[in-house]
Design an enzyme around this catalytic site. Structure first.
Site, mmCIF file in Angstrom:
data_model
loop_
_atom_site.group_PDB
_atom_site.id
_atom_site.type_symbol
_atom_site.label_atom_id
_atom_site.label_comp_id
_atom_site.label_asym_id
_atom_site.label_seq_id
_atom_site.Cartn_x
_atom_site.Cartn_y
_atom_site.Cartn_z
ATOM 1 N N VAL A 11 0.826 -1.207 0.000
ATOM 2 C CA VAL A 11 0.000 0.000 0.000
ATOM 3 C C VAL A 11 0.864 1.263 0.000
ATOM 4 O O VAL A 11 0.694 2.150 -0.853
ATOM 5 C CB VAL A 11 -0.957 -0.010 1.218
ATOM 6 N N PHE A 250 -17.653 -10.920 -7.986
ATOM 7 C CA PHE A 250 -17.357 -11.700 -6.770
ATOM 8 C C PHE A 250 -18.354 -12.825 -6.520
ATOM 9 O O PHE A 250 -18.735 -13.093 -5.383
ATOM 10 C CB PHE A 250 -17.270 -10.766 -5.540
ATOM 11 N N CYS A 261 -5.562 -9.473 3.058
ATOM 12 C CA CYS A 261 -6.649 -8.622 3.562
ATOM 13 C C CYS A 261 -7.891 -9.393 4.011
ATOM 14 O O CYS A 261 -8.243 -9.327 5.188
ATOM 15 C CB CYS A 261 -7.028 -7.590 2.518
HETATM 16 N N1 LIG Z 1 -2.092 -5.267 0.505
HETATM 17 C C1 LIG Z 1 -3.273 -4.837 0.143
HETATM 18 O O1 LIG Z 1 -3.822 -5.218 -0.888
HETATM 19 C C2 LIG Z 1 -4.007 -3.835 0.992
HETATM 20 C C3 LIG Z 1 -5.113 -3.150 0.447
HETATM 21 C C4 LIG Z 1 -5.769 -2.229 1.238
HETATM 22 C C5 LIG Z 1 -5.360 -2.002 2.539
HETATM 23 N N2 LIG Z 1 -4.295 -2.689 3.048
HETATM 24 C C6 LIG Z 1 -3.890 -2.408 4.417
HETATM 25 O O2 LIG Z 1 -2.755 -1.534 4.364
HETATM 26 C C7 LIG Z 1 -1.856 -1.841 5.439
HETATM 27 C C8 LIG Z 1 -0.502 -2.187 4.869
HETATM 28 O O3 LIG Z 1 -0.637 -3.354 4.069
HETATM 29 P P1 LIG Z 1 0.539 -3.864 3.128
HETATM 30 O O4 LIG Z 1 0.003 -5.036 2.371
HETATM 31 O O5 LIG Z 1 1.117 -2.700 2.400
HETATM 32 O O6 LIG Z 1 1.576 -4.381 4.231
HETATM 33 P P2 LIG Z 1 3.088 -4.814 4.037
HETATM 34 O O7 LIG Z 1 3.340 -5.826 5.068
HETATM 35 O O8 LIG Z 1 3.362 -5.108 2.589
HETATM 36 O O9 LIG Z 1 3.901 -3.474 4.389
HETATM 37 C C9 LIG Z 1 3.935 -2.879 5.645
HETATM 38 C C10 LIG Z 1 5.263 -2.162 5.777
HETATM 39 O O10 LIG Z 1 5.280 -1.414 6.997
HETATM 40 C C11 LIG Z 1 6.602 -1.446 7.511
HETATM 41 N N3 LIG Z 1 6.625 -1.072 8.920
HETATM 42 C C12 LIG Z 1 6.186 -1.779 9.985
HETATM 43 N N4 LIG Z 1 6.389 -1.064 11.124
HETATM 44 C C13 LIG Z 1 6.928 0.110 10.753
HETATM 45 C C14 LIG Z 1 7.345 1.276 11.477
HETATM 46 N N5 LIG Z 1 7.240 1.342 12.812
HETATM 47 N N6 LIG Z 1 7.856 2.313 10.783
HETATM 48 C C15 LIG Z 1 7.986 2.251 9.428
HETATM 49 N N7 LIG Z 1 7.607 1.179 8.700
HETATM 50 C C16 LIG Z 1 7.085 0.122 9.353
HETATM 51 C C17 LIG Z 1 7.066 -2.867 7.233
HETATM 52 O O11 LIG Z 1 8.471 -2.999 7.271
HETATM 53 C C18 LIG Z 1 6.473 -3.105 5.831
HETATM 54 O O12 LIG Z 1 7.400 -2.768 4.810
HETATM 55 C C19 LIG Z 1 -2.518 -2.978 6.217
HETATM 56 O O13 LIG Z 1 -3.255 -2.438 7.270
HETATM 57 C C20 LIG Z 1 -3.430 -3.613 5.191
HETATM 58 O O14 LIG Z 1 -4.524 -4.251 5.791
HETATM 59 C C21 LIG Z 1 -3.601 -3.591 2.294
#
Ligand SMILES: NC(=O)c1ccc[n+]([C@@H]2O[C@H](COP(=O)([O-])OP(=O)(O)OC[C@H]3O[C@@H](n4cnc5c(N)ncnc54)[C@H](O)[C@@H]3O)[C@@H](O)[C@H]2O)c1
Length: 441
Positions: A11, A250, A261
């Protein structure tokens, strides 16, 4: 605008790159130094169509940079996005430790009035917790905003650049105006930016994902009934999906949803409902149906070849939780592979992009085929778990010539049963009539 994006995963990276592309000055920060090093070298740590040129272009134009100093990024920014992970905690609720750690750092680094936007998927009430955490450390004004992200992995860049809608919960006019300016370039054709209170925005994200998961589990339940009575879920789907109150999206039966997710968000919403004394029965059933559905393919293999699969070899096509991503989080493939190995089978896998991630997770437990056809050599059956485009129109004669037995267990209903039996395959889809070549029926 000067923007900091904290958390550079699926994200954060897409949001940061997208916002820089519309002219903002964006710093993406993460605590994962290796990831940031790769990004600084222009390497994209995830597979996401269209992301690499977007990131490269904006790095070269000087609008996008990467770092590990969260405090410095906060100090330089007017707007701060929190996009860190919110994995499930032990009780299934969203674990907010990363979000709250970031909030504390923001609080300690505040050097003026700022807008803080929670982009991570977080339970209702989190923005209030984030605000309190920030305000423990500063007297500067913080404008909170909840802006859940609806991008889909595999189409993330397009979803972010051309959103159906943008949902924004705000608690001040300043936050509202800031977000309006940020998103203006992405909604020029009139797609709505829907402003609401923060709690409603937080709930909207979970409600959307839980609704989509519900449709999937609902259709999987119907598919299981179709199989029992010899009906065809593909026809039921058409009949149901053309009702304009329902719509066609869906409604595909399959071997269960996965990803980063749906599973965790359904779990977290169940927890939130319980905490507030609201019955979560619908979602408990959605989760139970999905957990069971991930085992159907192995049960089918055992029904066909016997409980003990020792001496059998299966080809598995598709490992990622859906096409166009290398994300294996909660992928059905992992349950299928575990089940086959536990029953004594040997497994050869193929995926167009997730082989690297799979090697890290599965190691030597399976064999890896460089090409999808290679996986079929000597296979007792092919099991299709992910509906990658390249699997949809394969060379069936070549497949048959490689396989020990021309048996396909299709977890994504890529093919028509009659066509497959005509091609000489024994074919089992999900919620569809099984088909065998005429000489075997
Ligand atoms: N992946 C998806 O399709 C998607 C879609 C919509 C919403 N989301 C939501 O967005 C959020 C992130 O999802 P994602 O898939 O990008 O996760 P991800 O695991 O790919 O990335 C999260 C990142 O945050 C970093 N991180 C953790 N703690 C940290 C800190 N204290 N300071 C700086 N960086 C830190 C991690 O190192 C990692 O790179 C989640 O809440 C998820 O539910 C994800």
């Amino acid at each position: 605008m000067r923007v900091a994006v904290i958390g550079t995963g699926y994200v954060g990276l897409v949001v940061g790159a997208g916002l820089s592309d519309s002219g903002n000055d964006v710093t993406c920060v993460d605590i994962d130094e290796a990831k940031i090093d790769r990004l600084r070298r222009g390497e994209i740590p995830i597979y996401e169509p269209g992301l690499e040129p977007l990131v490269k272009r904006n790095i070269e134009d000087g609008r996008l940079r990467f770092g590990t100093d969260v405090a410095a990024a906060v100090r330089d920014a007017e707007v701060i996005f929190i996009a860190v992970g919110t994995p499930p905690g032990e009780d299934g609720s969203a674990d907010l430790k990363h979000v709250l750690a970031v909030a504390a750092t923001i609080g300690r680094s505040m050097n003026g009035e700022k807008v803080v936007i929670t982009k991570s998927t977080v339970p209702v009430g989190t923005a209030t917790l984030v605000r309190s955490e920030i305000e423990k450390h500063t007297t500067h004004r913080v404008h909170m905003c909840s802006n859940p992200e609806f991008l889909k992995e595999g189409a993330a860049v397009d979803d972010f650049m051309r959103p159906d809608r943008v949902v924004v919960g705000v608690d001040s006019e300043h936050a509202r105006k800031t977000v309006e300016r940020l998103y203006g370039p992405f909604v020029r054709t009139g797609n709505p930016v829907i402003f609401m209170d923060i709690a409603s925005a937080e709930i909207t994200k979970y409600a959307a994902n839980a609704m989509l998961a519900t449709r999937i589990s609902f259709m999987n339940m119907i598919a299981n009934l179709c199989e029992r009575v010899g009906a065809d879920v593909a026809l039921v789907r058409k009949g149901v999906g053309t009702d304009e109150r329902i719509g066609p999206a869906f409604l595909f039966a399959g071997c269960g949803y996965g990803g980063s997710c749906f599973p965790k968000d359904v779990k977290a919403l169940i927890r939130t409902l319980a905490e507030h004394g609201v019955d979560a029965g619908i979602l408990e059933a959605v989760e139970a149906v999905n957990d069971r559905q991930k085992h159907v393919l192995v049960e089918r293999a055992q029904a066909r070849f016997g409980q003990d699969l020792t001496g059998r070899r299966f080809a598995v096509w598709g490992l990622s939780f859906k096409p166009e991503t290398d994300d294996l989080r909660e992928a059905a493939s992992l349950v299928v592979i575990d089940g086959l190995l536990d029953a004594g089978a040997a497994v050869t896998v193929h995926d167009p992009v997730a082989m690297g991630a799979a090697r890290t997770m599965l190691g030597q437990r399976v064999a890896y085929a460089p090409h999808n056809y290679d996986a079929l050599e000597g296979a007792d059956a092919l099991i299709i778990v992910t509906e990658w485009g390249q699997y949809r129109t394969p060379d069936f004669d070549r497949m048959k010539s490689l396989m020990k037995e021309p048996v396909i267990l299709d977890g994504r209903n890529l093919f028509e049963p009659e066509h497959m039996s005509g091609m000489g395959f024994e074919y089992h889809g999900m919620g569809r009539r099984s088909a065998r070549p005429p000489h075997l029926t």
